[in-house]
Design an enzyme around this catalytic site. Structure first.
Site, short mmCIF file in Angstrom:
data_model
loop_
_atom_site.label_atom_id
_atom_site.label_comp_id
_atom_site.label_asym_id
_atom_site.label_seq_id
_atom_site.Cartn_x
_atom_site.Cartn_y
_atom_site.Cartn_z
N GLY A 11 -20.05 45.71 -18.48
CA GLY A 11 -20.35 46.74 -19.11
C GLY A 11 -21.25 47.93 -18.94
O GLY A 11 -21.76 48.63 -19.48
N ILE A 95 -4.55 41.37 -22.06
CA ILE A 95 -3.93 42.21 -21.94
C ILE A 95 -3.95 42.98 -23.07
O ILE A 95 -2.99 41.74 -24.23
CB ILE A 95 -3.16 41.88 -20.71
CG1 ILE A 95 -3.00 42.18 -19.32
CG2 ILE A 95 -1.78 42.55 -22.19
CD1 ILE A 95 -2.03 41.02 -18.59
N HIS A 112 -9.51 51.50 -13.59
CA HIS A 112 -9.66 50.76 -12.74
C HIS A 112 -9.73 51.56 -11.61
O HIS A 112 -9.79 52.56 -11.04
CB HIS A 112 -7.59 50.74 -12.94
CG HIS A 112 -7.01 49.78 -12.63
ND1 HIS A 112 -7.12 48.38 -12.66
CD2 HIS A 112 -6.48 50.11 -11.43
CE1 HIS A 112 -6.84 47.35 -11.46
NE2 HIS A 112 -6.37 48.83 -10.52
#
Ligand code: GRF
Length: 206
Positions: A11, A95, A112
């Protein structure tokens, strides 16, 4: 703007968003941090900052034929219950199915650790090094059904150094991730992002 964060791990990107909000650099409220992992450090961070945390166990959904969709329907219920306007995937290791993607079209972002469209998926930094690229980086994009394929909002480049390791590269990329994710969210909060097929137009960009 009411933000919901989905996270599975340490996180640090969640923390970067929290820090930006607390520093007054980001006009948003995190109304919920949801994780599919009970022991996610992200949930601890949420707790520490007095944010609502939700652990949604995937196990009870596992036996169903459409288990991933069923799980996402439950996630969606939680997001709607908290009137979440923008969803941030921050190290969310699941996903997302069309159930969530359609409900939050152009209202769900992901970060990403590569310059997309290169190296989508897992181990992006390791694969970038193995490929011998000279420049890597990170990308914030809107989430579509294809993994790491959605319209690109912001990217930051990180040069590969002599003798780089995946860990060293990942750490340098992470520094940039923590800068661009809150920036992308702020642009959204200001209403400056328009998605024109797969191009994200940023109004008032200098
Ligand atoms: C980051 O590298 C992010 O780009 C990727 O997963 C990692 C999550 O890190 N999607 P953290 O949990 O935010 O620290």
């Amino acid at each position: 703007m009411r933000v919901g964060v989905l996270a599975s791990g340490r996180g640090s990107n969640l923390q970067a968003v929290i820090d930006a909000i607390e520093a007054g650099r980001l006009d948003a409220t995190i109304v919920l941090v949801l994780s599919n992992k009970k022991d996610a450090v992200a949930l601890e961070r949420a707790r520490k900052h007095g944010l609502t945390e939700v652990f949604l166990d995937p196990k009870p959904f596992a036996g169903q034929p459409d288990s991933r969709e069923a799980y996402d329907r439950a996630v969606l219920d939680v997001l709607r219950k908290h009137d979440v306007e923008l969803v941030l995937l921050a190290g969310y290791m699941k996903i997302v199915t069309p159930v969530l993607v359609k409900a939050y079209e152009n209202r769900m972002m992901n970060i990403h650790p590569s310059l997309l469209p290169s190296f989508p998926g897992l181990d992006a930094q390791k694969r970038a090094l193995a490929h011998g690229v000279k420049l890597s980086g990170c990308t914030v994009h809107f989430v579509t059904e294809g993994v790491d394929e959605g319209p690109i909002i912001i990217q930051a480049a990180v040069p590969i150094l002599e003798g780089d390791t995946p860990e060293a590269l990942a750490a340098r990329i992470l520094v940039e991730e923590h800068k661009i994710y809150p920036k992308a969210v702020q642009l959204y909060a200001e209403g400056r992002l328009k998605v024109d097929s797969r191009i994200v137009r940023v109004s008032g960009a200098s």
